[in-house]
Enzyme design. Sequence first.
Site, short mmCIF file in Angstrom:
data_model
loop_
_atom_site.label_atom_id
_atom_site.label_comp_id
_atom_site.label_asym_id
_atom_site.label_seq_id
_atom_site.Cartn_x
_atom_site.Cartn_y
_atom_site.Cartn_z
N ASP A 96 0.88 -1.17 0.00
CA ASP A 96 0.00 0.00 0.00
C ASP A 96 0.91 1.22 0.00
O ASP A 96 1.78 1.35 0.88
CB ASP A 96 -0.87 0.03 1.25
CG ASP A 96 -1.98 -1.00 1.25
OD1 ASP A 96 -2.02 -1.84 0.34
OD2 ASP A 96 -2.81 -0.96 2.18
N HIS A 152 5.11 -7.30 -0.19
CA HIS A 152 4.81 -8.57 -0.83
C HIS A 152 5.48 -8.66 -2.19
O HIS A 152 5.91 -7.66 -2.76
CB HIS A 152 3.30 -8.73 -0.97
CG HIS A 152 2.58 -8.81 0.34
ND1 HIS A 152 1.96 -9.95 0.79
CD2 HIS A 152 2.40 -7.87 1.32
CE1 HIS A 152 1.41 -9.72 1.98
NE2 HIS A 152 1.67 -8.46 2.31
N SER A 255 8.29 3.83 5.00
CA SER A 255 9.50 4.02 4.21
C SER A 255 9.18 3.90 2.73
O SER A 255 8.09 4.25 2.30
CB SER A 255 10.60 3.05 4.63
OG SER A 255 11.85 3.52 4.17
#
Length: 289
Positions: A96, A152, A255
């Site tokens: 995200d 992911h 980050s």
Amino acid sequence: MTDAPAPLADRLRALALYLLPHHALSRMVHRLARMQTPLKDPVARWFIRHYGLDMDEAVHADPADYPSFNALFTRALRPGVRPLDPRPDALLSPADARVSQLGRIHGDRLLQAKGHDYTAAALLGDAQRAAPFQDGEFITLYLSPRDYHRVHMPVSGSLRETVHIPGRLFSVAPFTTRTIPGLFARNERLVCLFDTDQGPLALVLVGAINVGSIETVWGGEMGSRPRGAPRVTDHRAAPVALERGEEMGRFNLGSTVILLLPRGRVRWDPELAPDRRVRMGQGLGTLAG
């Protein structure tokens, strides 16, 4: 490219970052975020309200269910809330995030922000690692404090090599990308090089202030280092195979993730642009076989 002047407000905010003891502050935050104290719940509730976290997506919606603030920050999501793009040739968003930049790598140079670029060799640690990505494609994804912070796989792959490169821990918020030259190649980072059916893939986890701690599913938490030689680990003798959409790591606070692909291996979604928000599992483009 020549550097264009950043807005004065951005430059003043960035100036203070040069003076801060990045790693000392990050070590303190690391300890505080893992403490189990009576203040944890009210701080967590404030954080949820202030940044607008959608706790209905989390496995545990009540902040009291998390033993520490860091556990809340690295929370798992309920199954099904991030469906993967069903197209088998889709390059998935690994997180995200908000798109910072994307597009062509011009020779060896990646765009950081208007007026600022840096080299793939500096980002990955040497020119040999960067060679497969000459004139290739890249996307830079910024994870804000509100975002889900597990990373992911954008495509199935086998881990070939990791390179832990020490460095500073500047903030990677938008005002620093507009201001600090070579930001992503100056910050501490973990370079993960994968072999995939579409060729090599570089997935770079960039550290930031308060985010010196990066974890991977194969190696656990990575200790932060401000200086020293890069630590190179060859994984080919004991390959780590990960499927598209599978978790590969996580940040302990917000980050940046940078993906690099060889030339001609991806056609970006035409709707992607800087500042566009994306979700883990969303298709960023289509891959060439």
